[in-house]
Scaffold this motif. Structure first.
Motif, PDB file in Angstrom:
ATOM      1  N   PHE A 116       0.782  -1.227   0.000  1.00 19.75           N
ATOM      2  CA  PHE A 116       0.000   0.000   0.000  1.00 19.75           C
ATOM      3  C   PHE A 116       0.823   1.291   0.000  1.00 19.75           C
ATOM      4  CE2 PHE A 116      -2.167   3.410   2.341  1.00 19.75           C
ATOM      5  CZ  PHE A 116      -3.171   3.693   1.433  1.00 19.75           C
ATOM      6  N   PRO A 117       1.846   1.449   0.826  1.00 18.50           N
ATOM      7  CA  PRO A 117       2.568   2.732   0.807  1.00 18.50           C
ATOM      8  C   PRO A 117       3.166   3.079  -0.554  1.00 18.50           C
ATOM      9  CG  PRO A 117       3.190   1.452   2.732  1.00 18.50           C
ATOM     10  CD  PRO A 117       2.357   0.561   1.866  1.00 18.50           C
ATOM     11  N   PHE A 118       3.615   2.086  -1.283  1.00 23.41           N
ATOM     12  CA  PHE A 118       4.198   2.326  -2.606  1.00 23.41           C
ATOM     13  C   PHE A 118       3.110   2.723  -3.604  1.00 23.41           C
ATOM     14  CE2 PHE A 118       6.888  -0.661  -0.341  1.00 23.41           C
ATOM     15  CZ  PHE A 118       8.109  -0.019  -0.400  1.00 23.41           C
ATOM     16  N   ALA A 119       1.971   2.039  -3.552  1.00 28.18           N
ATOM     17  CA  ALA A 119       0.848   2.368  -4.433  1.00 28.18           C
ATOM     18  C   ALA A 119       0.308   3.758  -4.105  1.00 28.18           C
ATOM     19  CB  ALA A 119      -0.251   1.310  -4.290  1.00 28.18           C
ATOM     20  N   ARG A 120       0.235   4.083  -2.834  1.00 26.97           N
ATOM     21  CA  ARG A 120      -0.245   5.399  -2.397  1.00 26.97           C
ATOM     22  C   ARG A 120       0.641   6.506  -2.952  1.00 26.97           C
ATOM     23  NH1 ARG A 120       0.525   8.457   2.982  1.00 26.97           N
ATOM     24  NH2 ARG A 120      -1.398   9.646   3.150  1.00 26.97           N
ATOM     25  N   ARG A 121       1.938   6.314  -2.904  1.00 25.20           N
ATOM     26  CA  ARG A 121       2.872   7.319  -3.413  1.00 25.20           C
ATOM     27  C   ARG A 121       2.712   7.508  -4.916  1.00 25.20           C
ATOM     28  NH1 ARG A 121       7.101   7.146  -6.249  1.00 25.20           N
ATOM     29  NH2 ARG A 121       7.433   4.933  -5.960  1.00 25.20           N
ATOM     30  N   ILE A 122       2.524   6.414  -5.644  1.00 31.32           N
ATOM     31  CA  ILE A 122       2.352   6.497  -7.103  1.00 31.32           C
ATOM     32  C   ILE A 122       1.087   7.287  -7.439  1.00 31.32           C
ATOM     33  CG2 ILE A 122       1.871   5.134  -9.177  1.00 31.32           C
ATOM     34  CD1 ILE A 122       3.757   2.971  -7.893  1.00 31.32           C
ATOM     35  N   ILE A 123      -0.009   7.027  -6.721  1.00 29.83           N
ATOM     36  CA  ILE A 123      -1.265   7.757  -6.955  1.00 29.83           C
ATOM     37  C   ILE A 123      -1.067   9.243  -6.645  1.00 29.83           C
ATOM     38  CG2 ILE A 123      -3.645   8.044  -6.121  1.00 29.83           C
ATOM     39  CD1 ILE A 123      -3.885   5.406  -7.256  1.00 29.83           C
ATOM     40  N   ALA A 124      -0.398   9.551  -5.553  1.00 25.80           N
ATOM     41  CA  ALA A 124      -0.158  10.954  -5.204  1.00 25.80           C
ATOM     42  C   ALA A 124       0.684  11.637  -6.277  1.00 25.80           C
ATOM     43  CB  ALA A 124       0.527  11.047  -3.841  1.00 25.80           C
ATOM     44  N   ASP A 125       1.720  10.947  -6.748  1.00 28.83           N
ATOM     45  CA  ASP A 125       2.599  11.527  -7.774  1.00 28.83           C
ATOM     46  C   ASP A 125       1.856  11.747  -9.092  1.00 28.83           C
ATOM     47  OD1 ASP A 125       4.690  11.527  -5.984  1.00 28.83           O
ATOM     48  OD2 ASP A 125       5.722   9.796  -6.873  1.00 28.83           O
ATOM     49  N   ILE A 126       1.073  10.776  -9.527  1.00 26.92           N
ATOM     50  CA  ILE A 126       0.416  10.883 -10.834  1.00 26.92           C
ATOM     51  C   ILE A 126      -0.673  11.962 -10.812  1.00 26.92           C
ATOM     52  CG2 ILE A 126      -1.402   9.120 -10.617  1.00 26.92           C
ATOM     53  CD1 ILE A 126       0.828   9.502 -13.662  1.00 26.92           C
ATOM     54  N   THR A 127      -1.387  12.121  -9.693  1.00 26.97           N
ATOM     55  CA  THR A 127      -2.391  13.184  -9.634  1.00 26.97           C
ATOM     56  C   THR A 127      -1.716  14.552  -9.577  1.00 26.97           C
ATOM     57  OG1 THR A 127      -2.606  12.858  -7.235  1.00 26.97           O
ATOM     58  CG2 THR A 127      -4.234  11.779  -8.644  1.00 26.97           C
ATOM     59  N   ARG A 128      -0.593  14.651  -8.885  1.00 25.56           N
ATOM     60  CA  ARG A 128       0.152  15.918  -8.851  1.00 25.56           C
ATOM     61  C   ARG A 128       0.690  16.254 -10.240  1.00 25.56           C
ATOM     62  NH1 ARG A 128       4.761  14.758  -6.246  1.00 25.56           N
ATOM     63  NH2 ARG A 128       5.766  14.714  -8.252  1.00 25.56           N
ATOM     64  N   GLU A 129       1.237  15.252 -10.934  1.00 27.33           N
ATOM     65  CA  GLU A 129       1.751  15.473 -12.287  1.00 27.33           C
ATOM     66  C   GLU A 129       0.628  15.805 -13.267  1.00 27.33           C
ATOM     67  OE1 GLU A 129       4.908  15.683 -13.314  1.00 27.33           O
ATOM     68  OE2 GLU A 129       5.604  15.358 -11.262  1.00 27.33           O
ATOM     69  N   GLY A 130      -0.613  15.428 -12.932  1.00 26.42           N
ATOM     70  CA  GLY A 130      -1.766  15.747 -13.767  1.00 26.42           C
ATOM     71  C   GLY A 130      -2.317  17.138 -13.516  1.00 26.42           C
ATOM     72  N   GLY A 131      -1.667  17.917 -12.648  1.00 24.42           N
ATOM     73  CA  GLY A 131      -2.081  19.289 -12.410  1.00 24.42           C
ATOM     74  C   GLY A 131      -3.026  19.480 -11.244  1.00 24.42           C
ATOM     75  N   HIS A 132      -3.183  18.449 -10.408  1.00 26.57           N
ATOM     76  CA  HIS A 132      -4.080  18.518  -9.253  1.00 26.57           C
ATOM     77  C   HIS A 132      -3.251  18.425  -7.978  1.00 26.57           C
ATOM     78  CE1 HIS A 132      -7.428  17.831 -11.985  1.00 26.57           C
ATOM     79  NE2 HIS A 132      -6.698  16.885 -12.531  1.00 26.57           N
ATOM     80  N   PRO A 133      -3.857  18.800  -6.836  1.00 24.55           N
ATOM     81  CA  PRO A 133      -3.168  18.513  -5.579  1.00 24.55           C
ATOM     82  C   PRO A 133      -2.982  16.998  -5.449  1.00 24.55           C
ATOM     83  CG  PRO A 133      -5.009  20.012  -5.219  1.00 24.55           C
ATOM     84  CD  PRO A 133      -5.100  19.513  -6.637  1.00 24.55           C
ATOM     85  N   PRO A 134      -1.878  16.556  -4.851  1.00 19.64           N
ATOM     86  CA  PRO A 134      -1.669  15.104  -4.734  1.00 19.64           C
ATOM     87  C   PRO A 134      -2.805  14.442  -3.940  1.00 19.64           C
ATOM     88  CG  PRO A 134       0.102  16.326  -3.643  1.00 19.64           C
ATOM     89  CD  PRO A 134      -0.824  17.326  -4.238  1.00 19.64           C
ATOM     90  N   LEU A 135      -3.295  13.332  -4.457  1.00 23.22           N
ATOM     91  CA  LEU A 135      -4.334  12.570  -3.767  1.00 23.22           C
ATOM     92  C   LEU A 135      -3.642  11.665  -2.749  1.00 23.22           C
ATOM     93  CD1 LEU A 135      -7.213  11.616  -3.332  1.00 23.22           C
ATOM     94  CD2 LEU A 135      -6.900  10.023  -5.231  1.00 23.22           C
ATOM     95  N   MET A 136      -3.790  12.001  -1.488  1.00 18.43           N
ATOM     96  CA  MET A 136      -3.192  11.222  -0.409  1.00 18.43           C
ATOM     97  C   MET A 136      -4.273  10.313   0.186  1.00 18.43           C
ATOM     98  SD  MET A 136      -0.123  12.241  -0.589  1.00 18.43           S
ATOM     99  CE  MET A 136       0.591  11.446   0.811  1.00 18.43           C
ATOM    100  N   ILE A 137      -4.236   9.058  -0.197  1.00 18.96           N
ATOM    101  CA  ILE A 137      -5.237   8.094   0.269  1.00 18.96           C
ATOM    102  C   ILE A 137      -4.950   7.762   1.726  1.00 18.96           C
ATOM    103  CG2 ILE A 137      -6.178   5.782  -0.074  1.00 18.96           C
ATOM    104  CD1 ILE A 137      -5.310   6.017  -3.012  1.00 18.96           C
ATOM    105  N   ASP A 138      -5.997   7.817   2.540  1.00 14.46           N
ATOM    106  CA  ASP A 138      -5.863   7.477   3.957  1.00 14.46           C
ATOM    107  C   ASP A 138      -5.478   6.013   4.107  1.00 14.46           C
ATOM    108  OD1 ASP A 138      -6.565  10.022   4.828  1.00 14.46           O
ATOM    109  OD2 ASP A 138      -8.698   9.532   4.963  1.00 14.46           O
TER     110      ASP A 138
END
Length: 161
Positions: A116-138
């Protein structure tokens, strides 16, 4: 000198362990249809989150399994979709000293907890790179998800009986 297996030697083998042999992005998709709409409104979008865990057995003699953690998120503002992200993050694991009854909880609770921590980081990075605030999944309660899955399976089995 030869060694013989005794019950004491089996107990001395230690507690069950998970050995991570590999981990990798199996599939990643990011759609950004509402970038301009998201920039105009300051309100945070509504996030729909989906979680799924799959296990694929490998060589039985080696107790190797592929565990897939699928995370999907859809951000919506009113009726407009802001972004959609789907990630399948996988790990190849080997169970050591695990009894058959320990294997399922290890694969469906502990392995996703490790990934999970690795997947969470990838999601945060890809949403940030897409021009949005990073999505930090609880953090996710994989024990609770496992229990819900078991209860559903038992209820379905009783309904069929």
């Amino acid at each position: 000198m030869t060694e013989t297996a005794t019950p004491e030697a089996a107990d001395a083998a230690g507690p069950p362990m998970i050995r991570v042999l590999a981990q990798y992005v199996k599939d990643l998709s990011f759609e950004n249809p509402g970038l301009f709409a998201s920039q105009q409104s300051g309100a945070a979008p509504e996030i729909e989150l989906g979680i799924d865990v799959r296990v694929e057995p490998g060589p039985p003699a080696e107790k190797i399994f592929a565990v897939e953690l699928k995370l999907s998120a859809r951000a919506k503002r009113q009726d407009a979709v802001v972004f959609i992200v789907e990630l399948v993050y996988a790990g190849v694991v080997q169970l050591q000293d695990a009894k058959p009854e320990d294997a399922e909880p290890m694969l469906l609770i502990e392995c996703p907890r490790l990934l999970f921590p690795f997947a969470r980081r990838i999601i945060a990075d890809i949403t940030r790179e897409g021009g949005h605030p990073p999505l930090m999944i609880d953090p996710i309660d994989f024990v609770g998800l496992y229990r819900q899955q078991r209860q559903r399976a038992e209820a379905e089995a009783q309904a069929k009986a």
